[in-house]
Design a protein around this motif. Structure first.
Motif, PDB file in Angstrom:
ATOM      1  N   CYS A 140       0.966  -1.378   0.013  1.00 35.30           N
ATOM      2  CA  CYS A 140       0.252   0.026  -0.062  1.00 35.30           C
ATOM      3  C   CYS A 140       0.672   1.419  -0.013  1.00 35.30           C
ATOM      4  O   CYS A 140       1.713   1.299   1.046  1.00 35.30           O
ATOM      5  CB  CYS A 140      -0.870   0.075   1.219  1.00 35.30           C
ATOM      6  SG  CYS A 140      -2.257  -1.350   1.174  1.00 35.30           S
ATOM      7  N   ASP A 195      -0.267   4.390   0.622  1.00 35.73           N
ATOM      8  CA  ASP A 195      -1.561   5.484   1.008  1.00 35.73           C
ATOM      9  C   ASP A 195      -1.186   6.772   1.422  1.00 35.73           C
ATOM     10  O   ASP A 195      -1.796   7.519   1.134  1.00 35.73           O
ATOM     11  CB  ASP A 195      -1.902   4.902   2.569  1.00 35.73           C
ATOM     12  CG  ASP A 195      -2.451   3.464   2.496  1.00 35.73           C
ATOM     13  OD1 ASP A 195      -3.012   3.106   1.466  1.00 35.73           O
ATOM     14  OD2 ASP A 195      -2.436   2.541   3.443  1.00 35.73           O
ATOM     15  N   HIS A 242      -7.513   1.186  -4.392  1.00 40.25           N
ATOM     16  CA  HIS A 242      -7.437   1.131  -2.793  1.00 40.25           C
ATOM     17  C   HIS A 242      -8.534   2.130  -2.473  1.00 40.25           C
ATOM     18  O   HIS A 242      -8.340   2.778  -1.431  1.00 40.25           O
ATOM     19  CB  HIS A 242      -6.207   1.544  -2.525  1.00 40.25           C
ATOM     20  CG  HIS A 242      -5.882   1.002  -1.090  1.00 40.25           C
ATOM     21  ND1 HIS A 242      -6.472  -0.154  -0.473  1.00 40.25           N
ATOM     22  CD2 HIS A 242      -4.907   1.649  -0.090  1.00 40.25           C
ATOM     23  CE1 HIS A 242      -5.756  -0.385   0.756  1.00 40.25           C
ATOM     24  NE2 HIS A 242      -5.180   1.130   0.978  1.00 40.25           N
ATOM     25  N   HIS A 279      -9.537   6.307   0.514  1.00 36.13           N
ATOM     26  CA  HIS A 279      -9.396   5.335   1.678  1.00 36.13           C
ATOM     27  C   HIS A 279     -10.341   5.153   2.632  1.00 36.13           C
ATOM     28  O   HIS A 279      -9.985   4.765   3.778  1.00 36.13           O
ATOM     29  CB  HIS A 279      -7.799   5.710   2.258  1.00 36.13           C
ATOM     30  CG  HIS A 279      -7.103   4.741   2.958  1.00 36.13           C
ATOM     31  ND1 HIS A 279      -7.377   4.058   4.202  1.00 36.13           N
ATOM     32  CD2 HIS A 279      -6.222   3.875   2.402  1.00 36.13           C
ATOM     33  CE1 HIS A 279      -6.372   3.172   4.398  1.00 36.13           C
ATOM     34  NE2 HIS A 279      -5.693   2.946   3.234  1.00 36.13           N
ATOM     35  N   HIS A 287       3.155  -1.597   3.842  1.00 33.97           N
ATOM     36  CA  HIS A 287       2.864  -0.285   3.413  1.00 33.97           C
ATOM     37  C   HIS A 287       4.382   0.498   3.370  1.00 33.97           C
ATOM     38  O   HIS A 287       5.096   0.225   4.096  1.00 33.97           O
ATOM     39  CB  HIS A 287       2.413   0.355   4.687  1.00 33.97           C
ATOM     40  CG  HIS A 287       0.707  -0.209   5.026  1.00 33.97           C
ATOM     41  ND1 HIS A 287       0.657  -1.718   5.615  1.00 33.97           N
ATOM     42  CD2 HIS A 287      -0.343   0.087   4.585  1.00 33.97           C
ATOM     43  CE1 HIS A 287      -0.424  -1.691   5.528  1.00 33.97           C
ATOM     44  NE2 HIS A 287      -1.222  -0.843   5.018  1.00 33.97           N
TER      45      HIS A 287
HETATM   46 ZN   LIG Z   1      -4.483   1.430   2.801  1.00 32.94          ZN
END
Ligand SMILES: [Zn+2]
Length: 266
Positions: free
Chosen positions: A16, A18, A91, A95, A227
Motif C-alpha cells: 500500500c 497510502d 484502494h 481510503h 505499507h
Molecule cells: Zn491503505
C-alpha cells in the motif's frame, strides 16, 4: 527412481502506498496536523525509491495499492511504480471503508479510486484492496459490475479461490491476506494506532517461520502485505532484503503480481 515434482510456490507482495490518505481517512481533522500527516508523506519522500530499488534488484514484481487521492497528489510516484513493471491495484478514492457507506457512496469511492489510477497510467486496474480489508453487503455486486476481477481482503484461506454468487463461481478471484503477514500490526505507531513497535528481527522470524511452513502446504501461496510508509525505513528494508533472500532459497518460489496469480485460478 521416482521423480519428485518441482514445487511451485507463488509469492505475492501487496504493497500500500497510502501516503497521507490513511491519516485523513481515520479522522478528517488530521488535515490540520502536518506532523501526523508526515508519517504518510515519508512513503513518497523517502521510502518508495529504495523499496523499488530493492524489488528491482531481486527481480520481484509486486502489486501496489494506491488510493485515488494519493495518485492525484503524487502522479510521479505512481508512474515510477508503473514504469518499473509492477501492477497498480485500486484502494478506494479516499481510503474510506465500505462499511457504513450507502450504495452510491461505495460506488463513488470504488470508481474514484479506479479512475484516478487510470488517469495516470492509462490502464484500468483490475485488482482491488478495501482500505479496511472489509466488504459491505453491496461490495460483491459492485466489484463484478465495475470489472474488478481480483480481491485481496478475506482472511479465510492460504490458497487463492474464486468467489461464488448464489453458489456459482463468478469472475472474481480472492487472494486471501492475514494480519500476521502484514507490517502494520508490528510497525505502526501514532495517530489513534498506539501499538508496541516490534524490531525487524522479531518480524523477520515470524515471517520466515510462516513462509517455511506455508511452503509445505500443497496449493498454498505466501501473501505479504506491506505499507511503504512503514516498511520503507532503513532497518526494515534491510530485513525485507534478507527475507526475500530466505524465500529465494526455497525451491519453487516465484514472485508474481496479484493479477497474474489470479489469472491462473480456474
Ligand atoms: Zn491503505
Amino acid at each position: 527412481m521416482k521423480e519428485t515434482a518441482m514445487p511451485d510456490f507463488p509469492v505475492v507482495f501487496g504493497i500500500c502506498l497510502d501516503a497521507e490518505a490513511l491519516w485523513l481517512a481515520i479522522n478528517p481533522e488530521n488535515a490540520a496536523k502536518p506532523v501526523l500527516l508526515s508519517h504518510g508523506s515519508y512513503a513518497v519522500r523517502e521510502g518508495l525509491a529504495p523499496l523499488l530499488a530493492l524489488l528491482e534488484r531481486h527481480g520481484v514484481k509486486a502489486t501496489f495499492f494506491v488510493p485515488g487521492i494519493t495518485a492525484d497528489r503524487y502522479p510521479e510516484a505512481v508512474l515510477a511504480i508503473h514504469r518499473a513493471g509492477h501492477e497498480l491495484g485500486s484502494h478506494g478514492a479516499n481510503h474510506r471503508t465500505p462499511v457504513g457507506l450507502t450504495l452510491a457512496e461505495e460506488r463513488a469511492e470504488l470508481l474514484g479510486g479506479i479512475e484516478a489510477l487510470q488517469r495516470v497510467t492509462g490502464e484500468r486496474p483490475v485488482t482491488w484492496r478495501s482500505p479496511s480489508w472489509e466488504w459491505s453487503a453491496n461490495t460483491l455486486d459492485l466489484l463484478l459490475a465495475e470489472g474488478v476481477t481480483v480481491s485481496t481482503n478475506f482472511h479465510d484461506a492460504v490458497r487463492p479461490y474464486r468467489h461464488l454468487r448464489d453458489g456459482k463461481p463468478v469472475d472474481l478471484v480472492e487472494l486471501p491476506v492475514h494480519w500476521h503477514l502484514a507490517d502494520a500490526p508490528f510497525f505502526i505507531h501514532g495517530g489513534r494506532m498506539e501499538r508496541i513497535l516490534r524490531t525487524p528481527r522479531e518480524v523477520e522470524i515470524l515471517w520466515q517461520e510462516e513462509f517455511a511452513a506455508t511452503h509445505a502446504w500443497p496449493g498454498a501461496f505466501f501473501h505479504l502485505t506491506l505499507h511503504v510508509q512503514l516498511i520503507g525505513h532503513p532497518g526494515r528494508l534491510a530485513m525485507l532484503d534478507r527475507l526475500i533472500g530466505f524465500m529465494k532459497a526455497h525451491a519453487g518460489t516465484r514472485f508474481v503480481t496479484s493479477r497474474d496469480l489470479a489469472a491462473e485460478i480456474p
